[in-house]
Design an enzyme around this catalytic site. Structure first.
Site, mmCIF file in Angstrom:
data_model
loop_
_atom_site.group_PDB
_atom_site.id
_atom_site.type_symbol
_atom_site.label_atom_id
_atom_site.label_comp_id
_atom_site.label_asym_id
_atom_site.label_seq_id
_atom_site.Cartn_x
_atom_site.Cartn_y
_atom_site.Cartn_z
ATOM 1 N N GLY A 1 5.281 8.899 10.324
ATOM 2 C CA GLY A 1 6.806 8.528 10.151
ATOM 3 C C GLY A 1 6.825 8.385 8.639
ATOM 4 O O GLY A 1 6.643 7.176 8.113
ATOM 5 N N HIS A 2 7.321 9.322 7.834
ATOM 6 C CA HIS A 2 7.330 9.279 6.296
ATOM 7 C C HIS A 2 8.668 9.068 5.785
ATOM 8 O O HIS A 2 9.729 10.002 6.088
ATOM 9 C CB HIS A 2 6.535 10.393 5.772
ATOM 10 C CG HIS A 2 4.863 10.482 6.023
ATOM 11 N ND1 HIS A 2 4.306 11.189 5.481
ATOM 12 C CD2 HIS A 2 4.423 9.372 6.734
ATOM 13 C CE1 HIS A 2 2.954 10.987 6.156
ATOM 14 N NE2 HIS A 2 2.816 9.755 6.785
ATOM 15 N N ASP B 1 1.710 3.395 7.296
ATOM 16 C CA ASP B 1 3.096 2.973 6.988
ATOM 17 C C ASP B 1 3.011 2.118 5.553
ATOM 18 O O ASP B 1 3.859 1.380 5.013
ATOM 19 C CB ASP B 1 3.769 1.962 8.020
ATOM 20 C CG ASP B 1 3.889 2.394 9.270
ATOM 21 O OD1 ASP B 1 4.229 3.692 9.527
ATOM 22 O OD2 ASP B 1 3.588 1.547 10.288
ATOM 23 N N LYS C 1 3.629 6.112 1.783
ATOM 24 C CA LYS C 1 3.002 7.668 1.266
ATOM 25 C C LYS C 1 4.184 8.391 1.065
ATOM 26 O O LYS C 1 3.924 9.216 -0.184
ATOM 27 C CB LYS C 1 2.108 7.967 2.219
ATOM 28 C CG LYS C 1 0.795 7.171 2.612
ATOM 29 C CD LYS C 1 -0.053 7.905 3.704
ATOM 30 C CE LYS C 1 0.394 7.725 5.123
ATOM 31 N NZ LYS C 1 0.666 6.575 5.852
ATOM 32 N N GLN D 1 -1.031 8.541 8.520
ATOM 33 C CA GLN D 1 -1.810 7.424 9.107
ATOM 34 C C GLN D 1 -2.237 6.739 8.100
ATOM 35 O O GLN D 1 -2.217 7.052 7.006
ATOM 36 C CB GLN D 1 -2.630 7.644 10.199
ATOM 37 C CG GLN D 1 -2.047 8.187 11.537
ATOM 38 C CD GLN D 1 -1.665 9.581 11.585
ATOM 39 O OE1 GLN D 1 -2.198 10.693 11.357
ATOM 40 N NE2 GLN D 1 -0.189 9.572 11.950
#
Ligand code: IMO
Ligand code: MG
Length: 440
Positions: A45-46, A18, A21, A232
């Site tokens: 989750g991007h 988180d 990225k 990650q």
């Protein structure tokens, strides 16, 4: 950061995920021809914000939001076809083109419904004290089966429907026996229903299934520039993170080579991404955690709630011991510091420069989670800045204290900080000349 000068590049999270990225990959993609996801799965989750629109991507490379980029999901990713299909539909509804610009590796492993069941059953039976706090996306059980081999399925296994049905029946029988023996009240898996669902999804996704390794090698030979999108964070890496409170894949830059199928010598740059503070979701040691008003304030100011699970993230000050470790693990060549705006209005801000335990002070990152859980952070305290959300368009216009914080971080970390983010939008990005204070 001079994006146009970068060769093949990896974007790597250096904390517990988180880090932001997605925004960095989105900013970089216009200068790259190919964007590759090489590890992890839908646990990622991007978030990418474009104008008023916000996109949360879990399996698709963030390059999907730029028309020019070719997007590859490489063999190292564990693919959940249901989530993938939903993500594609969701983007198409919002008029984002998903066609020939997306290829999924036939070598990638499939996340099956029993992996998600196993993830949830294992976590709930471990109880609060023993659980890892996973995203419940079946990641660990899928990678475990991949290593076990006999109970795993790959995307290419969907080509032969008859054989796929047989394999699903065999594995489902095994998993049903295993769940019944280990967990109370586990649902029984209906192998026919699973096989039907997966074969239907495979039919729909067929145009996207390909040998991404071959495509990647061809594109590299043709002179294309490749961006590898890390998922990650390094502290969640299976080999080097805060084991066992980690994910099940290689999150460091070395993961690019094994996951995508390229040589270590291919990478020209490794862009490390950190937040100006630290967050962590799930269980595990977190020395700089502020389980108090400071942590709550960071969470609210930074909207620190999970993109994948909605869970509130644990928040704390920047941990330079962990970050230095992560920088070395990946050979980071430049750094992006995200969410600097979140630290605005604090009277003072802190950086952890060492860990203390009893009379011992150490700067190395401990191997054992219980040791890490018992250390006291040694903080350096710097003055805060009163500006809530700076609306500036150059680094030099930031309050002097904010600049000093970044300059101090750069010295402590020893890597040039070339980009500072002060908001989720593409425009809220400040570039810095490389190496400003790094060698001081
Ligand atoms: P992005 O790509 C933050 C964490 C989970 C849990 C541990 C294991 O958005 O940075 P898993 O479901 O992978 O078995 O969970 O890893 N985790 C993440 N935390 N961001 C992520 O991805 C994460 N992916 C996994 O919260 O602590
Ligand atoms: Mg996340």
């Amino acid at each position: 950061m001079d994006f146009s000068q970068l060769g093949h590049t990896a974007v790597i999270g250096l904390q517990w995920g988180d880090e932001g990225k997605g925004k960095i990959v989105d900013l970089l993609t216009q200068h790259f021809d190919v964007v590759v996801r090489y590890a992890g799965g839908a646990n990622a989750g991007h978030t990418v914000k474009i104008g008023d629109e916000s996109y949360a991507l879990h399996l698709l490379p963030s390059g999907i939001l730029r028309k020019s980029a070719r997007n590859l999901v490489a063999p190292g990713v564990v693919v959940d076809l249901e989530i993938l299909s939903g993500e594609i539909d969701g983007l198409r509804k919002r008029n984002i083109h998903v066609g020939d610009n997306l290829k999924i590796s036939e070598r990638a492993h499939l996340v099956m419904p029993w992996h998600k069941m196993q993830d949830k059953l294992a976590e709930s039976s471990a109880g609060d004290a023993g659980k890892i706090g996973t995203t419940a996306k079946g990641i660990g059980p899928c990678y475990a089966d991949k290593m076990l081999r006999t109970t795993a399925l790959r995307v290419c296994d969907l080509e032969d429907a008859k054989r796929f049905r047989e394999r699903v029946a065999d594995i489902a029988k095994f998993k049903n026996q295993m769940f019944a023996a280990l967990y109370q009240g586990a649902d029984s898996i209906d192998a026919d229903a699973v096989a039907n669902d997966y074969l239907a999804l495979a039919e729909k996704l067929k145009p996207h299934i390909a040998d991404t390794t071959q495509i990647l090698h061809e594109r590299i030979d043709a002179g294309d520039r490749v961006l590898f999108e890390g998922a990650q964070g390094s502290m969640l890496d299976i080999n080097h993170g805060t084991y066992p409170y980690v994910t099940s894949s290689a999150c460091i830059a070395g993961g690019v080579c094994v996951g995508a199928g390229v040589a270590p010598s291919l990478l020209n740059s490794v862009v490390g991404v950190v937040k100006a503070y630290s967050t962590r979701v799930g269980s595990g040691p977190f020395p700089t955690e502020q389980n108090n008003d400071i942590g709550n304030r960071i969470r609210e100011r930074g909207h620190e709630y999970g993109t994948t699970t909605g869970r509130p993230r644990r928040c704390g000050w920047f941990d330079a011991v962990a970050a230095r470790h992560a920088i070395r693990l990946s050979g980071v060549t430049e750094l992006c510091v995200m969410h600097l705006d979140t630290l605005g209005t604090f009277d003072e801000v802190r950086i952890c420069t060492a860990y203390r335990r009893g009379n011992d002070t150490f700067k190395a990152f401990p191997s054992r989670a219980d040791v890490l859980a018992s250390v006291e952070p040694v903080f350096e305290t710097l003055p805060g800045w009163s500006v809530d959300r700076p609306e500036v368009d150059s680094f030099e216009q930031l309050p002097v204290e904010a600049r000093s914080y970044i300059e101090r971080l750069e010295v402590i970390l020893g890597v040039p900080i070339t980009l500072v983010s002060i908001g989720p939008e593409r425009t809220a990005t400040l570039h810095r000349a490389a190496g400003v204070g790094a060698s001081v």
